[in-house]
Motif scaffolding. Structure first.
Motif, short mmCIF file in Angstrom:
data_model
loop_
_atom_site.label_atom_id
_atom_site.label_comp_id
_atom_site.label_asym_id
_atom_site.label_seq_id
_atom_site.Cartn_x
_atom_site.Cartn_y
_atom_site.Cartn_z
N TYR B 118 0.82 -1.22 0.00
CA TYR B 118 0.00 0.00 0.00
C TYR B 118 0.84 1.25 0.00
N LYS B 119 0.20 2.37 -0.37
CA LYS B 119 0.86 3.66 -0.23
C LYS B 119 -0.17 4.71 0.14
N ARG B 120 0.34 5.82 0.69
CA ARG B 120 -0.54 6.90 1.12
C ARG B 120 -0.42 8.11 0.19
N ASP B 121 0.53 8.03 -0.77
CA ASP B 121 0.76 9.18 -1.64
C ASP B 121 -0.35 9.32 -2.68
N TYR B 122 -0.43 10.53 -3.21
CA TYR B 122 -1.42 10.86 -4.24
C TYR B 122 -1.23 9.97 -5.47
N ASP B 123 -2.28 9.31 -5.89
CA ASP B 123 -2.21 8.49 -7.10
C ASP B 123 -3.60 8.36 -7.71
N PRO B 124 -3.91 9.21 -8.70
CA PRO B 124 -5.25 9.19 -9.29
C PRO B 124 -5.51 8.00 -10.19
N THR B 125 -4.53 7.09 -10.36
CA THR B 125 -4.80 5.92 -11.21
C THR B 125 -5.43 4.78 -10.44
N CYS B 126 -5.62 4.95 -9.13
CA CYS B 126 -6.31 3.91 -8.37
C CYS B 126 -7.01 4.55 -7.17
N ALA B 127 -7.89 3.78 -6.54
CA ALA B 127 -8.61 4.30 -5.38
C ALA B 127 -7.63 4.57 -4.24
N ALA B 128 -7.86 5.67 -3.51
CA ALA B 128 -6.94 6.06 -2.44
C ALA B 128 -7.06 5.15 -1.23
N PHE B 129 -5.95 4.94 -0.56
CA PHE B 129 -5.88 4.10 0.64
C PHE B 129 -6.94 4.51 1.66
N GLU B 130 -7.58 3.51 2.23
CA GLU B 130 -8.60 3.79 3.23
C GLU B 130 -8.09 3.27 4.58
N VAL B 131 -8.19 4.10 5.61
CA VAL B 131 -7.80 3.64 6.94
C VAL B 131 -8.91 2.73 7.48
N GLY B 182 1.14 -0.57 -12.79
CA GLY B 182 1.02 0.40 -11.71
C GLY B 182 1.94 1.58 -11.90
N LYS B 183 3.26 1.33 -11.85
CA LYS B 183 4.22 2.43 -11.96
C LYS B 183 4.11 3.13 -13.30
N SER B 184 4.05 2.34 -14.38
CA SER B 184 4.01 2.94 -15.72
C SER B 184 2.79 3.83 -15.87
N GLN B 185 1.64 3.33 -15.43
CA GLN B 185 0.41 4.09 -15.60
C GLN B 185 0.43 5.35 -14.75
N ARG B 186 1.04 5.24 -13.57
CA ARG B 186 1.11 6.42 -12.70
C ARG B 186 1.96 7.51 -13.35
N VAL B 187 3.07 7.10 -13.93
CA VAL B 187 3.96 8.06 -14.59
C VAL B 187 3.26 8.64 -15.83
N LEU B 188 2.58 7.78 -16.58
CA LEU B 188 1.90 8.26 -17.79
C LEU B 188 0.79 9.25 -17.44
N HIS B 189 0.14 9.04 -16.33
CA HIS B 189 -0.88 10.00 -15.90
C HIS B 189 -0.23 11.33 -15.51
N ALA B 190 0.84 11.25 -14.75
CA ALA B 190 1.46 12.47 -14.23
C ALA B 190 2.14 13.27 -15.33
N LEU B 191 2.63 12.59 -16.38
CA LEU B 191 3.34 13.30 -17.45
C LEU B 191 2.42 14.24 -18.22
N ALA B 192 1.12 13.96 -18.18
CA ALA B 192 0.16 14.79 -18.92
C ALA B 192 0.20 16.25 -18.47
N ALA B 193 0.70 16.49 -17.27
CA ALA B 193 0.79 17.87 -16.77
C ALA B 193 1.90 18.63 -17.48
N PHE B 194 2.83 17.93 -18.14
CA PHE B 194 4.00 18.60 -18.70
C PHE B 194 4.02 18.63 -20.22
N THR B 195 3.33 17.69 -20.86
CA THR B 195 3.45 17.59 -22.31
C THR B 195 2.25 16.85 -22.88
N ASP B 196 2.05 17.00 -24.20
CA ASP B 196 1.09 16.11 -24.83
C ASP B 196 1.77 15.28 -25.92
N GLN B 197 3.09 15.29 -25.91
CA GLN B 197 3.83 14.46 -26.85
C GLN B 197 3.64 12.98 -26.45
#
Lengths: 534, 336
Positions: B118-131, B182-197
């Motif tokens: 699990y992780k607590r960091d922001y990740d919009p590619t999956c549901a957020a951790f629930e306590v 997981g990792k790839s999709q998270r990076v691909l989501h986050a990259l959209a803030a910087f480029t559309d290439q």
């Protein structure tokens, strides 16, 4: 400081030599000379002192991050580098106020000030500095404070960077960088001039042989080469100029004090003479093991008793300067002619010249090479007779052709996590041999396996641990490895009674079970002292 | 704090993995069993060979892809309870990857939670951790040392973007090793803030990217890397770590290599693996998040597994928790 960190990162994050040289060149062109000269100093691996006790830095970071000792130690074990551990732990400090103090101010003012304070004040100062610095800067700063800075690039690359930045003459520059020099702006700016004052006792940059990989025959006709035995000693230059003598090791360290008899020898050389050769332990007409030589190096002052008990000779194989004339552009054949006449005229007991073997065929060489072990040499040197004396390790003219090492099959007993590049991974292993139905440790080795093999072994070690002692684990004695080494000697200090030189792993013997491993008795059989004259 | 004795040994450690005798099921079993509950689709947790799998709804596509479509799967939405034997079970978001779940088990009024990864960091590619409040919490500890503190995903993604652009300037491609799930999709989501290439993908990554898209996770435009030849330059290529340096990667022109992983926090790891650049992006909880989670779930007993078990449990004890390592047979995970 930020510029230095940037340079370090640029070099650290590329494997391309060209990119490293470019990064160095750009740095030297743009950094203020007063900072650049310090960078040069550290990048050339110059002497650094530890300014603050490790414990002080560690306590300061523990106080900030509220960590118990054991957890700091575990973190250190995982990271494998003290400065990096400190840097990572300081990252969580909130409210940083970044500053960019020039490198020379750090080194000339801030660090000396720090070292003069008492421990409590040092901690306060460190904590304040950490608030000003990024994680990467804390890493570099801690390296400077603990005297452990390493640039990760060779002297040669640094020189290339300077040459690319300012088009300075590489040969002159290389000479000027040897020995002691003032770390000043003026000195740095004067590096480009052709004047060479104050360099009188410095050696020439060493020319190093490259290992022969593959068939030696591919080097061309053997008649083009002078062949020498490769002795296991200390590569060094004896420099005699203006009535003074200096003896330099290949690492450009002054080792005169360790070899008083060679200083005596040097005094008898004519002014303006530089000899290149190998210091060898030598007694009763025979070359002795390297271990005997090491006893001399280990102390700064060598007693008369020590000189008597562990005598040495200088086995010269090149003459770089004679009658104050630089001979490096002369072909090797000519330099050897001059060397031989010097050695003959001197007729001194501690000066010999290496035997040059001229051969007609590569087959003859193969036969001779086969005698290496019984002669107590490491193999052969092949030097092109027409070669000029170059700088550093340049491929093409000088080759070393080592004999195959001795090997034993041994069982893995212990594993320890590595440091630096190998942190967090079990990479240092202890191997044992059979003796009276038990396996006794005989050698530690850590190099020789691929990263993939190390990774697999690491997993195996974790699953087959018997006991943990701090960073060391004992493992089930199940795996057999072929261990290679260069020499073997009796050693009362070791549990097995023997010590081996340069042990490393050749391969895992998956075909062998622990009971098939070699015994200590087999190891003893491999041992015989070198028996032939130089 | 006096040691807490769980009233019932709801979970025991067996050679096949974590076993719940009262419900007769295993969690992330090591080998084939009758009934398996799967926390998430990574291959060291979701293994083939079991008769019946209980999985989260969101992980069905990925698990079918990895373990085969023929298997028998029962899917559960988050928080929805079901019963096996005497045990009331529910899956709750773990924030690790798409469909990852913590597993809550209740029996005779006592609640156990197995965190999975699990992780607590922001990740919009999956549901957020629930306590999930519980009596006994079994936590992972992949990064259970205080040196592991993550920066924000934006900061590291910006570093990836700058690295990509820098390599582009000198005509090089940027080969970024990213775990395919997981990792790839998270990076691909986050990259959209910087480029559309568009970003180029290795085949193994492509398959999983498609599965994420099917579930409506927005990702930057991508293309199969194999559509391009040796003459392409200046591209960012995402590939699983194993593919870099293989024959596959030699099809492309000159490139620099990077690795996005929590292990890149330590320089030695990057240098040992011979990557040019490391980017500290992890789908596991970092040190502060592990401590925070233990605190928030309110468990009286903590079992620590999967990672720095000894260190995290010892430190938790020093903080006043009742914690101990749970020895499991999980292999050491390399791809945090």
């Amino acid at each position: 400081m930020k510029r230095l960190v940037q340079l370090f990162e640029e070099i650290d994050t590329t494997t391309s030599t060209k990119a490293k040289v470019t990064a160095l060149a750009t740095y030297f062109q743009t950094a203020p000379p007063r900072d650049a000269v310090w960078t040069l100093y550290y990048f050339l691996g110059r002497k650094q002192k530890r300014l603050v006790k490790r414990k002080t830095i560690q306590t300061a970071v523990q106080e900030l991050s509220e960590l118990p000792d054991w957890l700091f130690e575990q973190s250190y074990t995982a990271v494998g580098d003290l400065a990096e551990t400190i840097a990572l732990l300081t990252e969580s400090i909130g409210h940083k106020v970044f500053s960019d103090v020039p490198l020379h101010v750090w080194i000339e003012e801030r660090l000396p000030f720090l070292s003069k304070q008492n421990e409590d004040e040092q901690k306060i100062i460190l904590k304040n500095w950490w608030r000003e610095l990024s994680t990467e800067e804390v890493f570099i700063l801690t390296k400077l404070i603990t005297g452990g800075f390493r640039s990760g690039v060779s002297v040669r690359l640094v020189v290339r960077g300077l040459v690319e930045a300012f088009q300075w003459d590489e040969a002159i520059l290389s000479e000027k960088l040897i020995g002691e020099w003032p770390v000043t702006e003026d000195w740095f700016l004067g590096l480009g001039s052709a004047e060479r004052e104050g360099l009188s006792l410095y050696p020439y940059p060493f020319f190093l042989a490259s290992p022969v990989d593959g068939e030696a025959e591919a080097l061309g006709p053997i008649q083009d080469f002078a062949v020498e035995w490769k002795w296991d000693g200390i590569r060094s230059q004896i420099v005699k100029r203006e009535g003074q003598v200096a003896i330099w090791s290949r690492g450009e360290e002054l080792i005169s004090q360790s070899f008083p008899e060679l200083l005596t020898l040097g005094k008898e050389l004519a002014d303006g003479t530089v000899l290149d050769g190998e210091i060898l332990a030598f007694a009763e007409g025979k070359v002795k093991a390297f271990a005997d030589l090491q006893k001399r190096l280990q102390r700064k002052k060598v007693s008369e008793k020590m000189v008597k008990e562990n005598p040495v000779v200088f086995l010269a194989f090149d003459c770089l300067q004679a009658n104050s004339v630089d001979l490096r552009d002369q072909p090797l054949g000519e330099r050897r002619r001059i060397l031989d006449s010097i050695v003959k005229d001197m007729n001194h007991p501690t000066l010999q010249s290496s035997t040059l073997i001229l051969l007609e065929s590569w087959d003859e060489l193969l036969t001779l090479r086969g005698e290496s072990r019984s002669r107590g040499v490491e193999g052969m040197m092949l030097k092109r007779l027409s070669s000029v004396y170059q700088m550093g390790r340049k491929k093409g003219d000088w080759w070393k052709w080592k004999i195959d090492p001795m090997t034993l099959d041994a069982v893995m007993l212990y594993a320890q996590a590595g440091h630096g590049k190998r942190a967090n991974l079990y990479t240092d292993y202890t191997f044992g041999l059979w003796k009276d139905g038990q396996i006794v440790p005989f050698a530690k080795a850590y190099s020789g396996l691929s990263n993939e093999e190390i990774g697999k072994l690491d997993t195996w070690i974790r699953k087959n641990t018997l006991e943990k002692f701090g960073p060391v684990r004992s493992v089930k004695p199940l795996k057999v490895f072929e261990i290679a080494f260069e020499g073997i000697q009796l050693s009362p200090r070791h549990k097995s009674g023997i010590a081996v030189r340069f042990p490393r792993i050749l391969r895992e013997r998956l075909d062998k079970k622990p009971e098939d491993a070699d015994s200590l008795a087999t190891a003893m059989e491999l041992m015989h002292a070198p028996t032939v004259d130089a | 704090m006096s040691p807490y004795q769980p009233r019932i040994p709801l979970i025991s450690v067996t050679p096949r993995g974590l076993y719940c005798p009262r419900g007769d099921f295993y969690i992330d079993p090591w080998e084939g069993v009758d009934t398996a509950l799967i926390t998430h689709a990574h291959s060291d947790h979701a293994r083939e060979g079991s008769q019946l799998y209980h999985i989260s709804e969101q992980s069905l596509g990925i698990i079918q892809r990895r373990l085969g479509a023929e298997g028998q799967y029962i899917t559960h939405s988050y928080s929805q309870s079901f019963t096996l034997g005497d045990v009331l079970i529910s899956f709750h978001p773990a924030g690790h990857i798409l469909g990852s779940a913590q597993i809550r088990m209740e029996c005779e009024g006592e609640v156990w939670v197995v965190s999975g990864d699990y992780k607590r960091d922001y990740d919009p590619t999956c549901a957020a951790f629930e306590v999930v409040p519980c009596d006994v919490f079994i936590t992972e500890s992949t990064f259970g040392l205080p040196i592991f503190v993550w920066k924000g995903i934006e900061e590291e993604t910006e570093a990836i973007y700058r690295w990509w652009k820098k390599n582009q300037e000198v005509g090089k491609n940027s080969m970024l090793a990213c775990y395919a799930l997981g990792k790839s999709q998270r990076v691909l989501h986050a990259l959209a803030a910087f480029t559309d290439q568009p970003v180029l993908l290795h085949g193994a990554t492509q398959v999983l990217v498609d599965l994420y898209r099917e579930q409506g996770v927005p990702l930057i435009a991508t293309q199969p890397a194999t559509d391009y030849g040796k003459d392409m330059t200046g591209q960012l290529i995402l590939a699983p770590p194993g593919a870099i340096g293989s024959t596959w990667s030699r099809k492309f022109g000159p490139y620099e290599t990077g690795f996005a992983s929590g292990w890149m926090r330590i320089r030695g790891n990057r240098r040992r693996k011979a990557y040019d650049q490391g980017f500290v992006i992890s789908d596991h909880a970092d040190w502060p998040a592990l401590l925070q989670t233990v605190r928030e779930c309110g468990a009286k007993k903590i079992y620590v597994t999967h990672g720095y078990t000894d260190d995290l449990s010892r430190f938790l004890c020093e903080l006043g928790h009742d914690a101990e390592p749970l020895e499991t047979l999980f292999a050491r995970e390399e791809d945090g």
